[in-house]
Design an enzyme around this catalytic site. Structure first.
Site, PDB file in Angstrom:
ATOM      1  N   ASN A  25      10.886  -5.021 -12.479  1.00 37.12           N
ATOM      2  CA  ASN A  25      12.065  -5.606 -12.564  1.00 37.12           C
ATOM      3  C   ASN A  25      11.102  -7.225 -12.958  1.00 37.12           C
ATOM      4  O   ASN A  25      11.632  -7.931 -12.863  1.00 37.12           O
ATOM      5  CB  ASN A  25      12.749  -5.182 -12.162  1.00 37.12           C
ATOM      6  CG  ASN A  25      13.585  -3.598 -12.033  1.00 37.12           C
ATOM      7  OD1 ASN A  25      13.573  -2.973 -13.342  1.00 37.12           O
ATOM      8  ND2 ASN A  25      14.305  -3.656 -11.163  1.00 37.12           N
ATOM      9  N   ASN A  26       9.875  -6.891 -12.638  1.00 40.14           N
ATOM     10  CA  ASN A  26       9.195  -8.431 -12.869  1.00 40.14           C
ATOM     11  C   ASN A  26       8.865  -8.883 -14.329  1.00 40.14           C
ATOM     12  O   ASN A  26       8.292  -8.243 -15.154  1.00 40.14           O
ATOM     13  CB  ASN A  26       8.147  -8.522 -11.504  1.00 40.14           C
ATOM     14  CG  ASN A  26       7.373  -9.490 -11.767  1.00 40.14           C
ATOM     15  OD1 ASN A  26       7.228 -10.347 -12.403  1.00 40.14           O
ATOM     16  ND2 ASN A  26       7.539 -10.077 -10.779  1.00 40.14           N
ATOM     17  N   LYS A  29       5.722  -9.577 -15.068  1.00 39.80           N
ATOM     18  CA  LYS A  29       4.178  -8.582 -14.777  1.00 39.80           C
ATOM     19  C   LYS A  29       4.537  -8.016 -16.458  1.00 39.80           C
ATOM     20  O   LYS A  29       3.480  -7.098 -16.984  1.00 39.80           O
ATOM     21  CB  LYS A  29       4.453  -7.554 -13.919  1.00 39.80           C
ATOM     22  CG  LYS A  29       3.760  -7.827 -12.696  1.00 39.80           C
ATOM     23  CD  LYS A  29       4.452  -7.135 -11.614  1.00 39.80           C
ATOM     24  CE  LYS A  29       4.250  -7.437 -10.384  1.00 39.80           C
ATOM     25  NZ  LYS A  29       4.271  -6.530  -9.247  1.00 39.80           N
ATOM     26  N   ASP A  85       1.189  -1.957  -7.191  1.00 45.48           N
ATOM     27  CA  ASP A  85       1.118  -2.900  -6.100  1.00 45.48           C
ATOM     28  C   ASP A  85      -0.150  -3.180  -5.811  1.00 45.48           C
ATOM     29  O   ASP A  85      -1.142  -3.076  -6.137  1.00 45.48           O
ATOM     30  CB  ASP A  85       0.816  -1.443  -5.179  1.00 45.48           C
ATOM     31  CG  ASP A  85       1.823  -1.970  -3.458  1.00 45.48           C
ATOM     32  OD1 ASP A  85       2.827  -2.459  -4.244  1.00 45.48           O
ATOM     33  OD2 ASP A  85       1.472  -1.827  -2.962  1.00 45.48           O
ATOM     34  N   SER A  86       0.420  -4.983  -5.227  1.00 53.01           N
ATOM     35  CA  SER A  86      -1.175  -5.743  -4.881  1.00 53.01           C
ATOM     36  C   SER A  86      -0.935  -6.566  -3.624  1.00 53.01           C
ATOM     37  O   SER A  86       0.525  -6.642  -3.743  1.00 53.01           O
ATOM     38  CB  SER A  86      -0.700  -6.382  -6.025  1.00 53.01           C
ATOM     39  OG  SER A  86       0.148  -6.895  -6.588  1.00 53.01           O
ATOM     40  N   LYS A 194      -4.884 -17.617 -15.954  1.00 54.62           N
ATOM     41  CA  LYS A 194      -4.826 -16.816 -14.715  1.00 54.62           C
ATOM     42  C   LYS A 194      -4.629 -15.206 -15.364  1.00 54.62           C
ATOM     43  O   LYS A 194      -5.513 -14.177 -14.657  1.00 54.62           O
ATOM     44  CB  LYS A 194      -3.838 -17.613 -13.868  1.00 54.62           C
ATOM     45  CG  LYS A 194      -3.633 -16.224 -12.281  1.00 54.62           C
ATOM     46  CD  LYS A 194      -2.282 -16.594 -11.683  1.00 54.62           C
ATOM     47  CE  LYS A 194      -2.169 -15.468 -10.343  1.00 54.62           C
ATOM     48  NZ  LYS A 194      -0.645 -14.971  -9.605  1.00 54.62           N
ATOM     49  N   HIS A 199      -6.445 -10.225 -10.781  1.00 48.69           N
ATOM     50  CA  HIS A 199      -6.708  -8.808 -10.581  1.00 48.69           C
ATOM     51  C   HIS A 199      -6.175  -7.973 -10.699  1.00 48.69           C
ATOM     52  O   HIS A 199      -6.373  -6.476 -10.804  1.00 48.69           O
ATOM     53  CB  HIS A 199      -5.827  -8.167  -8.833  1.00 48.69           C
ATOM     54  CG  HIS A 199      -5.067  -9.389  -7.974  1.00 48.69           C
ATOM     55  ND1 HIS A 199      -4.476 -10.499  -9.040  1.00 48.69           N
ATOM     56  CD2 HIS A 199      -3.916  -9.070  -7.996  1.00 48.69           C
ATOM     57  CE1 HIS A 199      -3.811 -11.092  -8.199  1.00 48.69           C
ATOM     58  NE2 HIS A 199      -3.194 -10.245  -7.671  1.00 48.69           N
ATOM     59  N   ARG A 200      -4.542  -8.441 -11.681  1.00 46.67           N
ATOM     60  CA  ARG A 200      -3.871  -7.192 -12.645  1.00 46.67           C
ATOM     61  C   ARG A 200      -4.755  -7.386 -13.465  1.00 46.67           C
ATOM     62  O   ARG A 200      -4.672  -5.834 -13.960  1.00 46.67           O
ATOM     63  CB  ARG A 200      -2.555  -8.173 -12.963  1.00 46.67           C
ATOM     64  CG  ARG A 200      -1.621  -7.462 -11.708  1.00 46.67           C
ATOM     65  CD  ARG A 200      -0.111  -8.152 -11.952  1.00 46.67           C
ATOM     66  NE  ARG A 200      -0.556  -9.467 -11.642  1.00 46.67           N
ATOM     67  CZ  ARG A 200      -0.084 -10.352 -10.047  1.00 46.67           C
ATOM     68  NH1 ARG A 200       0.383  -8.965  -8.790  1.00 46.67           N
ATOM     69  NH2 ARG A 200       0.215 -11.636  -9.966  1.00 46.67           N
TER      70      ARG A 200
HETATM   71  P1  IMP Z   1       3.763  -7.225  -5.108  1.00 40.87           P
HETATM   72  O1  IMP Z   1       2.931  -5.612  -6.100  1.00 40.87           O
HETATM   73  O2  IMP Z   1       3.895  -7.433  -7.265  1.00 40.87           O
HETATM   74  O3  IMP Z   1       5.380  -6.478  -5.375  1.00 40.87           O
HETATM   75  O4  IMP Z   1       3.071  -8.604  -4.959  1.00 40.87           O
HETATM   76  C1  IMP Z   1       3.051  -8.415  -3.447  1.00 40.87           C
HETATM   77  C2  IMP Z   1       2.625  -9.322  -3.040  1.00 40.87           C
HETATM   78  O5  IMP Z   1       1.739  -9.853  -3.235  1.00 40.87           O
HETATM   79  C3  IMP Z   1       3.633 -10.676  -3.753  1.00 40.87           C
HETATM   80  O6  IMP Z   1       4.758 -10.587  -3.053  1.00 40.87           O
HETATM   81  C4  IMP Z   1       2.466 -11.736  -3.036  1.00 40.87           C
HETATM   82  O7  IMP Z   1       2.945 -12.166  -1.557  1.00 40.87           O
HETATM   83  C5  IMP Z   1       0.749 -11.263  -2.914  1.00 40.87           C
HETATM   84  N1  IMP Z   1       0.863 -10.959  -4.623  1.00 40.87           N
HETATM   85  C6  IMP Z   1      -0.115 -10.089  -5.161  1.00 40.87           C
HETATM   86  N2  IMP Z   1      -0.089 -10.891  -7.084  1.00 40.87           N
HETATM   87  C7  IMP Z   1      -0.086 -12.287  -6.124  1.00 40.87           C
HETATM   88  C8  IMP Z   1      -0.680 -14.065  -7.168  1.00 40.87           C
HETATM   89  O8  IMP Z   1      -1.308 -12.944  -8.743  1.00 40.87           O
HETATM   90  N3  IMP Z   1      -0.422 -14.419  -6.728  1.00 40.87           N
HETATM   91  C9  IMP Z   1       0.596 -14.675  -5.195  1.00 40.87           C
HETATM   92  N4  IMP Z   1       0.189 -13.830  -4.714  1.00 40.87           N
HETATM   93  C10 IMP Z   1       0.645 -12.555  -5.349  1.00 40.87           C
END
Ligand code: IMP
Length: 215
Positions: A25-26, A29, A85-86, A194, A199-200
Site C-alpha cells: 500500500n506504499n 512504490k 521485500d527489501s 535514486k 535495489h528496487r
Molecule cells: P520494505 O520491504 O519496503 O518493507 O522495507 C523494509 C525496510 O527496509 C524499510 O522499512 C527500511 O528500513 C529498509 N529499506 C528498504 N529499502 C530502503 C530504501 O530504499 N531506503 C532506506 N531504507 C530502505
C-alpha cells in the site's frame, strides 16, 4: 488479447500479463513500479484499492516474505500479483538488520522509527572499519495464488555505512547509506536518480527481462 488460462482461470506460464495487483500500500512504490511496468504494457493496481489488507511477513528470508505477500494478494483478488521485500544488509553485522530492517530498533526494545533504527545501526558499527553494506530487494510475481513457477528477481545496491547522516531525501537508512559510485548518500540523491539506481530498480529491470524472455 486472449489469455491462455489454466485450471484456476488464471494466466499460465508464458502468457503475457496485462493487469497485476501490487501487494503493497506504499504509494511511492506503486508510482515507481507502475512507471516501469507500464512501459511493458502491464497495468498495476494497488491491493488497497481492491480491499486487500497487508499480509504478515513472518519469515526469516526476503524471498519467503515476498512470495507470501504475492500469494495473499493473488488469492484475495484472483489477479496475478507482484510483491517486494527489501532491507539493508551490513557485512560486519553478518547481514543484519536484513529482513528485520523496519523493526531493527524495536527488536532491541526501542521504538519503531527510522531515527531509532539508524541510531542502533551507528552504535552497532562503532569502531568498525568494514563499513560495506547493500540494500537488497526481492520481487515475486505469481500468476495465481497456487502458481508453481513464480517469477523471482533480485537487486543489490552497494554502499557503505556512514557515521553521520547526509542529505534529506529518501527514507529509512538513506542518510547513512553512502554510494561510492555516485559520490553521495542515498538521501543526497534526487528521487529520480535514486529510483533509477536502487535495489528496487535493479530487481525490476531483472523482472522485466524475465517477462520478456517468457513472452
Ligand atoms: P520494505 O520491504 O519496503 O518493507 O522495507 C523494509 C525496510 O527496509 C524499510 O522499512 C527500511 O528500513 C529498509 N529499506 C528498504 N529499502 C530502503 C530504501 O530504499 N531506503 C532506506 N531504507 C530502505
Amino acid at each position: 488479447m486472449n489469455e491462455v488460462s489454466n485450471s484456476h482461470g488464471a494466466p499460465a506460464s508464458g502468457t503475457p500479463l496485462n493487469k497485476v495487483v501490487l501487494a503493497s500500500n506504499n504509494a511511492g512504490k506503486l508510482r515507481e513500479f507502475a512507471a516501469l511496468l507500464g512501459a511493458a504494457g502491464i497495468e498495476l493496481i494497488a491491493q488497497g484499492e481492491l480491499g486487500v489488507p497487508e499480509a504478515q511477513e513472518p519469515h526469516p528470508t526476503f524471498v519467503e516474505n515476498a512470495l507470501t505477500k504475492a500469494r495473499h494478494a493473488a488469492k484475495l483478488t484472483g489477479l496475478p500479483a507482484l510483491a517486494d521485500d527489501s532491507g539493508l544488509c551490513v557485512r560486519a553485522l553478518r547481514g543484519a538488520p536484513g529482513v528485520y530492517s523496519a523493526r531493527y530498533a524495536q527488536l532491541a526494545g526501542g521504538e519503531k522509527s527510522d531515527a531509532a533504527n539508524n541510531a542502533r545501526l551507528v552504535s552497532a558499527l562503532q569502531g568498525q572499519t568494514d563499513r560495506r553494506a547493500y540494500y537488497y530487494c526481492v520481487l515475486a510475481l505469481v500468476r495465481h495464488a497456487d502458481d508453481p513457477e513464480p517469477l523471482i528477481a533480485e537487486g543489490r545496491w552497494h554502499g557503505e555505512i556512514l557515521d553521520a547522516p547526509r542529505g534529506s531525501h529518501g527514507f529509512g537508512y538513506d542518510p547513512y547509506f553512502f554510494v561510492p559510485s555516485l559520490h553521495a548518500s542515498a538521501a543526497q540523491l534526487e528521487p529520480a536518480v535514486k529510483n533509477a539506481s536502487s535495489h528496487r530498480a535493479i530487481a525490476l529491470r531483472q523482472l522485466l527481462a524475465r517477462l520478456s524472455e517468457e513472452a
